[in-house]
Write a protein that holds these residues in place. Structure first.
Motif, short mmCIF file in Angstrom:
data_model
loop_
_atom_site.label_atom_id
_atom_site.label_comp_id
_atom_site.label_asym_id
_atom_site.label_seq_id
_atom_site.Cartn_x
_atom_site.Cartn_y
_atom_site.Cartn_z
N TRP A 22 47.76 38.94 42.23
CA TRP A 22 46.60 38.08 41.99
C TRP A 22 46.52 37.81 40.48
N ARG A 216 40.28 36.13 45.97
CA ARG A 216 41.70 35.85 46.17
C ARG A 216 41.86 34.45 46.73
N THR A 217 42.82 33.73 46.23
CA THR A 217 43.07 32.38 46.73
C THR A 217 43.93 32.43 48.00
#
Length: 231
Positions: A22, A216-217
């Motif tokens: 991340w 978080r993407t």
């Protein structure tokens, strides 16, 4: 050939590192010891490149070197305009705009920045040039004559650096923002004009208690990105 247990284990480790990696946007002040940084850089040095040119050259800051660079860069951006060596995206449209906005909303929501709060949004943007409080910065350059393919090779180097940092329990933030002031960076570090600034990386020990490090993407499903031709 049947997949061995060793192969399966290696892939699982790589998958885990890729899944867990991340972008860290808040670091502690603790320095990373030189041996660990060199271990990370040695791993990244194994990156493949076109004709084994290995176009990346890296400047790494630590201690007072980071503090001085942070101060000088912050002073510089107050009066200077952007001047990247590689053109930034002209526009973000369609799904690319949607993904970019989703990431931005997650970031701003994590630190309580309301939509339309331009003052706080600008303050968060400036955090890029404070290196998010990181104790170390890496500036990655490529030989100008190698053009876009030298930059692509540097991108491969970056991925290995990021996965290595994850494996070592470190945080890292790849930053195109730093490359937007390429002439200043070249002058500050006495980098020859024959080299182009591709990106920077802020890195160190992550502050896992900070809310900005908690989101978080997402990633698009495979069927959105891959087209198969089987006949």
């Amino acid at each position: 050939m049947a997949q061995t247990d060793h192969d399966s284990s290696d892939f699982a480790t790589l998958q885990r590192l890729a899944d867990q990696r991340w972008t860290c946007r808040q670091f502690t002040t603790e320095q990373v010891d030189r041996a660990t940084v060199e271990q990370l850089l040695t791993l990244a040095q194994r990156t493949p490149s076109w004709c084994n040119t290995q176009p990346w050259e890296v400047v790494v800051t630590a201690g007072e070197g980071t503090q001085r660079f942070r101060k000088e860069l912050l002073d510089h951006i107050q009066t200077a305009g952007n001047a990247p060596d590689f053109e930034f995206p002209a526009t973000y449209e369609g799904i690319y705009r949607d993904r970019r906005r989703a990431c931005g909303f997650q970031l701003y929501d994590s630190v309580g920045i309301a939509k339309g709060d331009h003052e706080k949004t600008m303050r968060q943007m400036v955090r890029n040039f404070e290196f998010f409080g990181a104790p170390h910065v890496a500036i990655v350059t490529s030989e100008a004559d190698l053009g876009i393919y030298g930059a692509i090779d540097c991108g491969l180097w970056l991925e290995n650096f990021l996965l290595g940092a994850q494996a070592l329990g470190l945080g890292a933030a790849p930053q195109a923002a730093l490359a937007s002031y390429a002439p200043f960076i070249r002058d500050y570090f006495a980098i020859p004009d024959t080299r182009k600034v591709v990106f920077g990386i802020s890195f160190g020990h992550p502050d896992t208690t900070h809310p900005i490090n908690n989101f978080r993407t997402a990633r698009a499903p495979l069927e959105d990105q891959v087209t198969w031709h089987t006949s």
